[in-house]
Design an enzyme around this catalytic site. Structure first.
Site, PDB file in Angstrom:
ATOM      1  N   ASN A 112      38.563   2.547  -9.850  1.00 38.31           N
ATOM      2  CA  ASN A 112      38.127   2.031  -8.548  1.00 38.31           C
ATOM      3  C   ASN A 112      38.304   3.054  -7.430  1.00 38.31           C
ATOM      4  O   ASN A 112      37.408   3.251  -6.600  1.00 38.31           O
ATOM      5  CB  ASN A 112      38.882   0.741  -8.208  1.00 38.31           C
ATOM      6  CG  ASN A 112      38.606  -0.367  -9.221  1.00 38.31           C
ATOM      7  OD1 ASN A 112      37.751  -0.197 -10.094  1.00 38.31           O
ATOM      8  ND2 ASN A 112      39.311  -1.471  -9.116  1.00 38.31           N
ATOM      9  N   THR A 157      -1.871   6.610  24.141  1.00 41.17           N
ATOM     10  CA  THR A 157      -1.043   5.399  24.101  1.00 41.17           C
ATOM     11  C   THR A 157      -1.988   4.334  23.566  1.00 41.17           C
ATOM     12  O   THR A 157      -3.199   4.389  23.816  1.00 41.17           O
ATOM     13  CB  THR A 157      -0.523   5.000  25.496  1.00 41.17           C
ATOM     14  OG1 THR A 157      -1.646   4.736  26.343  1.00 41.17           O
ATOM     15  CG2 THR A 157       0.320   6.091  26.141  1.00 41.17           C
ATOM     16  N   HIS A 158      -1.459   3.382  22.817  1.00 40.82           N
ATOM     17  CA  HIS A 158      -2.302   2.345  22.181  1.00 40.82           C
ATOM     18  C   HIS A 158      -3.401   2.969  21.322  1.00 40.82           C
ATOM     19  O   HIS A 158      -4.449   2.364  21.139  1.00 40.82           O
ATOM     20  CB  HIS A 158      -2.950   1.423  23.222  1.00 40.82           C
ATOM     21  CG  HIS A 158      -2.025   0.961  24.295  1.00 40.82           C
ATOM     22  ND1 HIS A 158      -1.247  -0.164  24.175  1.00 40.82           N
ATOM     23  CD2 HIS A 158      -1.730   1.497  25.512  1.00 40.82           C
ATOM     24  CE1 HIS A 158      -0.519  -0.315  25.282  1.00 40.82           C
ATOM     25  NE2 HIS A 158      -0.795   0.686  26.103  1.00 40.82           N
ATOM     26  N   SER A 279     -11.194  13.357  -5.128  1.00 47.48           N
ATOM     27  CA  SER A 279     -11.474  12.039  -5.693  1.00 47.48           C
ATOM     28  C   SER A 279     -12.078  12.215  -7.075  1.00 47.48           C
ATOM     29  O   SER A 279     -12.843  13.145  -7.311  1.00 47.48           O
ATOM     30  CB  SER A 279     -12.447  11.300  -4.775  1.00 47.48           C
ATOM     31  OG  SER A 279     -13.156  10.316  -5.503  1.00 47.48           O
ATOM     32  N   LYS A 285     -14.680  14.609  -1.477  1.00 45.02           N
ATOM     33  CA  LYS A 285     -13.440  14.171  -0.851  1.00 45.02           C
ATOM     34  C   LYS A 285     -12.326  15.199  -0.877  1.00 45.02           C
ATOM     35  O   LYS A 285     -12.166  15.953  -1.822  1.00 45.02           O
ATOM     36  CB  LYS A 285     -12.941  12.902  -1.554  1.00 45.02           C
ATOM     37  CG  LYS A 285     -13.840  11.711  -1.321  1.00 45.02           C
ATOM     38  CD  LYS A 285     -13.613  11.110   0.045  1.00 45.02           C
ATOM     39  CE  LYS A 285     -12.381  10.281  -0.016  1.00 45.02           C
ATOM     40  NZ  LYS A 285     -12.307   9.222   0.940  1.00 45.02           N
ATOM     41  N   ASN A 287      -8.454  14.493   0.318  1.00 44.63           N
ATOM     42  CA  ASN A 287      -7.620  13.434   0.899  1.00 44.63           C
ATOM     43  C   ASN A 287      -6.205  13.905   1.230  1.00 44.63           C
ATOM     44  O   ASN A 287      -5.621  14.693   0.486  1.00 44.63           O
ATOM     45  CB  ASN A 287      -7.531  12.264  -0.082  1.00 44.63           C
ATOM     46  CG  ASN A 287      -8.892  11.668  -0.372  1.00 44.63           C
ATOM     47  OD1 ASN A 287      -9.728  11.567   0.521  1.00 44.63           O
ATOM     48  ND2 ASN A 287      -9.111  11.296  -1.623  1.00 44.63           N
ATOM     49  N   GLU A 292       0.184  10.674   2.970  1.00 40.98           N
ATOM     50  CA  GLU A 292       0.156   9.247   2.611  1.00 40.98           C
ATOM     51  C   GLU A 292       1.348   8.876   1.733  1.00 40.98           C
ATOM     52  O   GLU A 292       1.928   7.794   1.871  1.00 40.98           O
ATOM     53  CB  GLU A 292      -1.145   8.911   1.883  1.00 40.98           C
ATOM     54  CG  GLU A 292      -2.350   8.936   2.812  1.00 40.98           C
ATOM     55  CD  GLU A 292      -3.676   8.876   2.050  1.00 40.98           C
ATOM     56  OE1 GLU A 292      -3.756   8.191   1.022  1.00 40.98           O
ATOM     57  OE2 GLU A 292      -4.628   9.527   2.490  1.00 40.98           O
TER      58      GLU A 292
END
Ligand code: ARG
Length: 469
Positions: A112, A157-158, A279, A285, A287, A292
């Site tokens: 322990n 922003t946003h 891809s 493609k 990617n 990700e």
């Protein structure tokens, strides 16, 4: 009954096979072998110094421990699942070399306090490794910020065009986040770096230990003050996982920015072929899978933090076997964070800005609107009214498909007679950006100051850890 397990003295039946598989931890805690052996060597030296075991026994055991460490590192030892965990595995290997005298190694110790010690050493090592990786990532960001010091892009922003900023200012924002991550690890380290060994199973031991001596050998800055707390405390794992989760959150946010910049809508950056994938179906493609995957892997580290808190929440004092569940989340978090930082370094180093695309987006985003309102406010118009005037100008620009920088002084004057020639300095994007020259702002001089400060203060932040070996 012949004893298969060192603790089987009082047992009359063998461990059930299904249960044995369920309860073993050797398949994952083998990773603690070097910490376990370091702890055992320090413990053994102390036992000899305190005359708890004879010097000859101690010497033999320590020699065998070093040999076992070499053999495990070289992959020469085949682990027997019946050993249960790394502590028993190391002990079995030592005894196979020394004969029964090796059993003296476990005098005045329990698994322990042993496992708690191993885990603290492991977390300490991991913190130092992660901090050095973070330092490498900060360096990569700083280098990019310098390279692109004069590149301007729309700040958002946003996720809407807001105000123009330097690309380097955006990059340096991540350096601030990573700096806090590193500081958080340093802070956690203070509470990691405490020696639990000597707490025994839960109440200590009747042997005259010298815990300070063990702490000193292992580079622990303090020794635990309560044996019951010491064997059951995993707060340091939670703290580490929380810091790890925040690192992943930061890397995930960066990944998201990369993905947006790299998207067909923005095309602000180009990522290197070496860090992207194609891809299987669509030949065109390319990617951003690296980014990700960092974003995706953040989820499991958050999950590990939650798992650890959940393991702890219902535990009565003191050690309970539930605590064995601390290791897999911890190990996976360490592996994931280290891998994610390493890939982030490659992404930062490899990304190439496309300044023309950024400039184009900046020109069309009406990003100077606030500055124009400020211009009028500085001339005495209440800001609210200035805001409305510039609002009408923006509406006119949108209607006529015109950039704000394309308006002449005379044209601007149709919206307010207070606009003069110098208003064109405000509508010229880069001049407007550089007027934000205050501390922490996005003007060139202010960003240069950030970069310089980070270079001088963030990259060699090892001052808080003593690595006594
Ligand atoms: N493998 C165990 C763990 O990781 C070691 C400690 C076992 N202690 C015990 N009393 N069974 O927690």
């Amino acid at each position: 009954m012949t004893q298969k397990k060192p603790w089987q003295g009082r047992f009359s039946a063998e461990t059930d096979e299904v249960f044995e598989v369920f309860s073993e931890s050797l398949s994952f805690d083998y990773r603690l072998f070097s910490q376990d052996i370091a702890g055992s060597i320090a413990h053994c030296r102390m036992l000899v110094k305190q005359a708890i075991i004879p010097k000859e026994s101690g010497d033999k055991i320590i020699q065998a421990l070093k040999k076992v460490r070499e053999e495990i590192a070289a992959g020469k030892i085949e682990f027997d699942p019946a050993w249960e965990d790394i502590h028993m595995a190391v002990e079995a290997c030592v005894i196979s070399k020394t004969g029964p005298v090796g059993g003296a190694m476990h005098t005045a110790r329990s698994r322990n306090d042993q496992v708690a010690t191993d885990l603290r050493l492991y977390v300490r090592d991991s913190i130092l490794e992660i901090q050095s990786l973070l330092s490498g990532l900060m360096t990569a960001f700083i280098e990019k910020a310098k390279q692109y010091i004069d590149v301007i892009l729309p700040g958002l922003t946003h996720l809407q065009h807001a105000q123009a900023v330097r690309f380097s200012h955006h990059l340096m924002a991540y350096v601030e986040m990573l700096r806090r991550d590193s500081q958080r690890l340093s802070d956690a380290l203070k509470r990691v770096n405490v020696l639990p060994l000597g707490s025994g199973a839960l109440s200590g031991t009747t042997f005259p230990l010298d815990r300070e001596y063990v702490a000193d050998q292992l580079g622990f800055e303090a020794i635990s003050r309560n044996s019951m707390d010491a064997v059951s405390d995993r707060d340091f794992v939670v703290e580490f996982l929380a810091a790890a989760a925040l690192i992943m959150a930061h890397l995930s946010r960066f990944s998201e920015d990369l993905i947006i910049w790299n998207s067909a809508y923005a095309r602000f950056i180009e990522l290197p072929d070496a860090l992207t994938t194609g891809s299987s179906m669509m030949p065109q493609k390319k990617n951003p899978d690296g980014a990700e995957l960092i974003r995706g892997k953040s989820g499991r580290v958050f999950g590990h933090l939650m798992a650890m808190l959940t393991v702890l929440k219902g535990l009565p004092m003191t050690y309970n076997r539930d605590l064995q569940e601390d290791k897999e989340p911890l190990f996976d978090a360490v592996d994931t964070v280290k891998a994610a930082i390493s890939v982030a370094v490659l992404l930062v180093k490899g990304l190439e800005a496309i300044p023309e695309r950024m400039a184009e987006a900046t020109a069309w985003g009406y990003l100077q609107a606030t500055d124009l309102a400020d211009y009028l406010a500085k001339k005495g118009i209440p800001f609210r009214d200035a805001h409305a005037i510039v609002g009408r100008l923006v509406a006119h620009a949108i209607e006529n498909g015109k950039a704000l920088s394309a308006y002449t002084t005379e044209e601007l004057q149709k919206f307010s007679p207070l606009f003069e020639k110098d208003a064109l300095e405000v509508t010229a994007i880069d001049k407007g950006v550089d007027q934000r020259s205050g501390f922490g702002m996005t003007g060139r001089s202010a960003v240069m100051e950030q970069i310089e400060f980070a270079e001088n203060n963030y990259l060699k932040n090892r001052e808080t850890h003593s690595e006594k070996k």
